[in-house]
Design a protein around this motif. Structure first.
Motif, short mmCIF file in Angstrom:
data_model
loop_
_atom_site.label_atom_id
_atom_site.label_comp_id
_atom_site.label_asym_id
_atom_site.label_seq_id
_atom_site.Cartn_x
_atom_site.Cartn_y
_atom_site.Cartn_z
N VAL A 153 -49.80 47.72 -0.77
CA VAL A 153 -49.71 48.37 -1.13
C VAL A 153 -51.41 49.90 0.02
O VAL A 153 -52.28 50.26 -0.44
CB VAL A 153 -51.00 48.28 -2.40
CG1 VAL A 153 -51.76 49.24 -3.22
CG2 VAL A 153 -50.51 46.87 -3.09
N GLY A 156 -52.26 53.05 -0.89
CA GLY A 156 -53.79 52.52 -1.46
C GLY A 156 -54.80 53.06 -0.81
O GLY A 156 -55.28 53.24 -0.07
N ALA A 177 -45.82 49.18 2.20
CA ALA A 177 -45.61 50.11 0.96
C ALA A 177 -44.28 50.62 0.21
O ALA A 177 -43.23 50.31 0.75
CB ALA A 177 -46.82 51.45 1.28
N ASN A 221 -53.43 42.56 -1.80
CA ASN A 221 -53.15 43.54 -2.32
C ASN A 221 -52.06 43.38 -4.07
O ASN A 221 -52.31 43.89 -5.03
CB ASN A 221 -53.44 45.11 -2.38
CG ASN A 221 -54.24 45.49 -1.44
OD1 ASN A 221 -55.91 44.73 -2.79
ND2 ASN A 221 -54.66 46.56 -0.22
N VAL A 222 -51.64 42.46 -3.71
CA VAL A 222 -50.11 42.80 -4.69
C VAL A 222 -49.98 41.86 -5.39
O VAL A 222 -49.13 41.08 -6.03
CB VAL A 222 -48.97 43.77 -3.51
CG1 VAL A 222 -48.73 42.53 -2.60
CG2 VAL A 222 -48.30 44.11 -4.65
N GLY A 323 -46.55 54.38 -8.63
CA GLY A 323 -46.58 54.98 -7.44
C GLY A 323 -46.59 56.21 -6.83
O GLY A 323 -46.58 56.38 -5.67
#
Ligand code: NAP
Length: 333
Positions: A153, A156, A177, A221-222, A323
């Motif tokens: 991410v 982000g 990303a 983050n994912v 997104g």
């Protein structure tokens, strides 16, 4: 003129699949009356966070959001009346204001913020996003100059700051990303050494090419398949900072990776540690001083994605999960 109505966005139904506009309703409520120990707040900015969606699943580090209540969310607000000696009208605070124009919140649940321009930085670089990036990377990732840091991410709000701090620390930085545009932005504007478009498929191979010496620090983050691909390419004694699992938030929990985790962790002597930024609040001032210096020197570029209008908050969250955002997304109320 003093307002008499308080616009509020309610969560009217808990989504079982993807979040949609039908799960929310905009209503006009009465102006809240602050009780003893509470402050009456005028909300200026509402933070949009992937975690907002996770709170609908059930209790996490906070209670679940229940139906027919004001949607929870962090906000930057101004005190307009106070029944607490710790706050006075004009003070700027951060807290769970919810998705509404005005809120009455116990003063002990609010954090007093400095009055600075732009005020939006209190939600991005000097807010939860900046502090999460700072502590997660430096305290758990412990990057050393010359090491390879991978962050997911990456375009982000947290990831874009993680990558820039890792560059300041002298690391090779790879961002993951969705889409070519975001990947180009990471390398051309934010100084990342390489970027991997996970939507392009073949993430494992692309990651190998972007991080040919393996991964020393992975800022996750994912969760899911991206975590699996990173785990497999971790170097001996690598560190994984588990910050979030956005791939699991919007919809029913998936049966995706990571697979093969225990063996890899043992053999490579990995450290994998979760954290919640609130654990670090005692060290907040130290982090803020360093972040301010990096912003002032131009070593960190702050990207914000500000959308106008309380009524647009549901769509802004739906878009974030899909997104649409780069950097910190927020609503100007
Ligand atoms: P953000 O700015 O809200 O960005 C959301 C981005 O997530 C989207 O733009 C999208 O970017 C990406 N995304 C959505 N679904 C995805 C999927 N299935 N797979 C891969 N990427 C997906 O994010 P953030 O505020 O930086 O938050 C990042 C993570 O940190 C979240 O998991 C959040 O819960 C966590 N967090 C943790 C703490 C803590 O204290 N531990 C504090 C703050 C945030 P793409 O276009 O690249 O797909």
């Amino acid at each position: 003129m003093t307002a008499t109505v308080n616009r509020q966005v309610l969560l009217v139904e808990k989504p079982t699949g993807k979040l949609g506009l039908e799960h929310f309703k905009l209503v006009e409520g009465a102006m809240p009356e602050p009780k003893d120990g509470e402050a009456l707040l005028r909300v200026h900015y509402i933070s949009l966070d992937a975690a907002n969606r996770a709170w609908m699943h059930g209790a996490t580090y906070r209670a679940a959001v229940e139906t027919n209540t004001v949607m929870a969310g962090g906000g930057i607000a101004e005190v307009i009346a106070s029944n607490s000696p710790s706050l006075k009208p004009g003070d700027i605070v951060f807290g769970d204001t919810g998705w509404q124009d005005y809120a009455a919140v116990p003063a002990k649940h609010l954090t007093k913020m400095p009055r600075l321009e732009p005020m939006t930085h209190l939600l991005s670089i000097y807010g939860i996003a900046g502090l999460t990036a700072y502590f997660g990377l430096l305290d758990i990732g412990k990057p050393k100059a010359g090491e390879t840091v991978v962050v997911s991410v990456a375009a982000g709000s947290v990831g874009s700051i993680v990558g820039q701090i890792a560059k300041i620390k002298g690391c090779r930085v790879v961002g993951i990303a969705g889409g070519k545009d975001k990947c180009d932005w990471l390398t051309s504007e934010l100084g990342f050494d390489a970027a991997v478009d996970y939507k392009d498929g073949a993430i494992f191979k692309a990651l190998r090419a972007a991080a040919p010496d393996g991964i020393d620090v992975y800022f996750d983050n994912v969760g899911g398949d991206i975590l699996e691909a990173c785990l497999a390419q971790m170097n001996l004694r690598g560190r994984i900072a588990c910050c979030g699992a956005i791939s699991q938030y919007d919809g029913a929990p998936s049966a995706s990776g990571p697979r093969g985790v225990p063996g890899l962790i043992v053999v490579k002597r990995l450290t994998m540690q979760g954290f919640i930024v609130m654990d670090y609040m005692a060290k907040r001032d130290e982090a803020l001083a360093e972040l301010q210096a990096w912003v002032a020197s131009g070593q960190i570029k702050v990207r914000e994605d500000v959308i106008d209008g309380l009524e647009n908050t549901p769509q802004a969250l739906i878009g974030l999960l899909a997104g649409d955002n780069r950097g910190k997304r927020m609503i100007r109320v």
